[in-house]
Design an enzyme around this catalytic site. Structure first.
Site: not given
Ligand code: F6R
Length: 615
Positions: A2, A27, A99, A496, A512
């Site tokens: 959010c 986001r 949150g 993704e 394996h």
């Molecule tokens: C993949 C991606 C996520 C972030 C993960 C960690 O493309 O963006 O896997 O790498 O959510 O995010 P940070 O680095 O912000 O802790």
């Protein structure tokens, strides 16, 4: 996750809030809403869908207001729907929330038993309902709000306002990120800095337990639960730290590219250079600046790294590099696993968290756990002022600039750059890298922006290959040694962005199990740089070919792949230990082009959030 925005000042609030919400789109969200309070009362507009859908339900002309709240929702409690979209209101109190309120069921049952009727299935709605409960018991709005917040368990960033307190906006933080922007006689708050970069560069990063009361021309900060909330600081007071951010609004815009992801892939020569710039000529000096002394280094028996997703893959590359160059064992763990097991971390050992956003809940929890065990915590982080950077003992900033595309690309190569600097510095300090070797590596690292640029030259070829996999339902990515994490990262990017199932595997492990998946035409991407593992990887290619798989090789040695691989993508030759930089580029491009060819929203892939601020 959010996104929250809030504004109070002389501008017309709704356009500012809508602009802020657009800048937070990255986001990840499924619904959006805005609310305002003005002399005539209040108004709320919210809908499932995109910001453009919200735009579509706003009245023309827009209601005039000088304060308001906005929200993009990423569903956790309650399906995406109009009724579950924020803001939520009860008794004239409006709330937006990022949150999870962990005790919401308990609070909701109590409120329902007292006759409160709920209009949504969210955890958030208990907050305005609870405030209105205390107001019904005779408390004025502000006292009721402070009292209600004390009942909440969980993580929350809140924006609150009421038609009973026109001219006041409240921002509360406990466990979820919130920054307050300071303009000229106006204030903004948001879950992340890019929301308001066109308006201000001055931000205060809120701490847990804090509440800001924002009115025209004044920001008051208090600690909640501190005797019901006593104002403790004013903006000018010491300890009230306004951080000046050097990101520009343009940095968070597309600058002519069709997608943020594409722009960010092409920015990598620059972001790798920016990340190394300060320390490339003196990696040991970097350690001293980080507060890491020779004595500490000599005391370490192993290092620990925790991270999530792409940052975890960078950590795996870092493990290979640090073990190869500094000869110190490195444990790398996914942060969500790390936090829930017995951590055998020695006091005073080094714990490194790697996080682009600095707000990933699991990574923060791992960092806190390690600190509790007495480790020295270093974070590799991209966002100045983020929670990870504030809580760690020391910060090594990656200089990737704002990363808006949900799929991480430039942050990954920036993290690798920082890890290589660390590996060279530790190798030198531990006497494992002699000066000449260190100089060779540094020389090679300095060339990396140029080599990454050359690797980007493969884009046309990669796009052709992308056309050949657009209709695939599954793929395999293989790599060995330091390029095994690159196979993992390539597979993650493809999943993704294109929604094609993909597995990353160490090439030697294929027999394996995953070899059973290979059937006629299955695309298998093999990362095969020249070096000690070249011949072994060639054998793996033969194994794939013998079972009808279609090999897409990423290599700096195309001549040796002729007649063996079905498709070859050529990258420039590098020092073997640095080869992940050039090999990951075509894999990022492959995911990008495949996603675009499949008409996916590559900047905002389904179900994903840029910054995972809840568990
Ligand atoms: C993949 C991606 C996520 C972030 C993960 C960690 O493309 O963006 O896997 O790498 O959510 O995010 P940070 O680095 O912000 O802790």
């Amino acid at each position: 996750m959010c996104g929250i925005v809030g504004y109070i000042g002389d501008k017309s609030a709704l356009p500012v809030l809508m602009d802020g919400l657009k800048r937070l789109e990255y986001r990840g969200y499924d619904s959006a809403g805005v609310a305002y309070v003005n002399g005539g009362g209040m108004g709320i507009y919210k809908t499932m869908g995109r910001i453009r859908d919200l735009q579509g339900i706003l009245p023309e002309p827009l209601p005039e207001a000088r304060m308001g709240l906005g929200h993009t929702r990423w569903a956790t409690h309650g399906a995406p729907s109009d009724r579950n979209a924020h803001p939520h209101a009860a008794g004239g109190v409006v709330v937006v929330h990022n949150g999870i309120i962990e005790n919401y069921q308990q609070l909701k049952s109590r409120l329902q038993s007292e006759g409160h009727e709920f209009a949504s299935d969210t955890d958030t709605e208990v907050i305005p309902q609870l405030i209105s409960r205390y107001m019904k018991k005779g408390m004025p709005f502000e006292a009721a709000m402070r009292r209600a917040i004390l009942d909440l368990k969980g993580s929350y960033a809140l924006g609150i306002m009421s038609d009973q307190a026109p001219g006041k906006l409240f921002a509360v933080r406990n466990g979820s990120p919130l920054v307050v922007g300071f303009g000229e006689g106006e204030f903004f708050f948001a879950s992340d800095i890019p929301a308001f970069l066109p308006y201000t560069k001055k931000f205060v990063f809120m701490e847990d337990g804090q509440m800001f009361t924002l009115s025209k021309g004044e920001a008051r900060l208090e600690l909640l639960g501190n005797g019901g909330g006593t104002p403790v600081k004013k903006p000018e007071a010491p300890g009230f730290k306004v951080v000046e951010i050097d990101w520009t609004a343009e940095m968070a815009e597309k600058e002519g590219y069709g997608h943020f992801m594409e722009k960010e892939i092409y920015e990598q020569p620059k972001t790798v250079m920016e990340t190394m710039r300060e320390w490339i000529d003196d990696p040991p000096g970097m350690l001293r600046a980080l507060g890491i002394t020779s004595r500490m280094i000599l005391g370490w028996r192993r290092l620990h790294i925790a991270a999530c997703g792409t940052s975890y893959h960078a950590a795996l590359v870092g493990k290979y590099a640090i073990e190869a160059l500094a000869h110190i064992p490195v444990d790398v763990e996914i942060a969500s696993e790390f936090r829930y097991r017995e951590q055998l971390i020695e006091k005073n050992s080094l714990f490194i968290s790697i996080t682009q956003s600095g707000e990933t809940a699991d990574t923060l929890a791992a960092q806190r756990e390690a600190a509790k065990k007495g480790a020295f915590s270093l974070t590799l982080c991209n966002v100045v002022g983020s929670t990870a950077s504030r809580e760690a003992d020391s910060v090594l900033y990656t200089r990737a600039g704002p990363e808006i595309g949900v799929a991480s690309t430039k942050a990954f190569t920036a993290q690798m750059t920082a890890l290589y600097l660390l590996a060279v510095a530790l190798g030198t300090e531990r006497g494992r890298l002699i000066a000449a070797e260190a100089q060779t590596l540094i020389g090679q690292l300095k060339k990396m922006p140029l080599l990454v640029e050359k690797a980007l030259g493969s884009a046309r070829r990669v796009e052709e290959v992308a056309r050949s996999i657009t209709d695939s339902s599954s793929m395999l990515y293989l790599g060995r040694g330091i390029n095994y994490p690159i196979a993992l990262e390539g597979a993650l990017k493809l999943k993704e962005i294109s929604y094609i199932h993909a597995e990353g595997y160490p090439a030697g492990e294929m027999k394996h199990g995953p070899i059973a998946l290979i059937e006629k035409g299955l695309p298998v991407v093999v990362v095969i740089p020249m070096g000690s593992l070249f011949e072994k990887t060639l054998s793996n290619i033969e194994e794939v070919k013998a079972r009808g798989g279609r090999v897409i090789a990423v290599t700096d040695e195309p001549a040796s792949l002729r007649g063996r691989a079905d498709e070859t993508i050529t990258v420039p030759p590098t020092h073997p230990v640095l080869s992940p930089f050039v090999n990951v580029i075509p894999l990022q491009l492959l995911a990008f082009h495949t996603g675009v060819l499949r008409s996916n929203d590559v900047d905002k892939p389904r179900n994903l959030a840029k910054s995972v601020t809840v568990e």
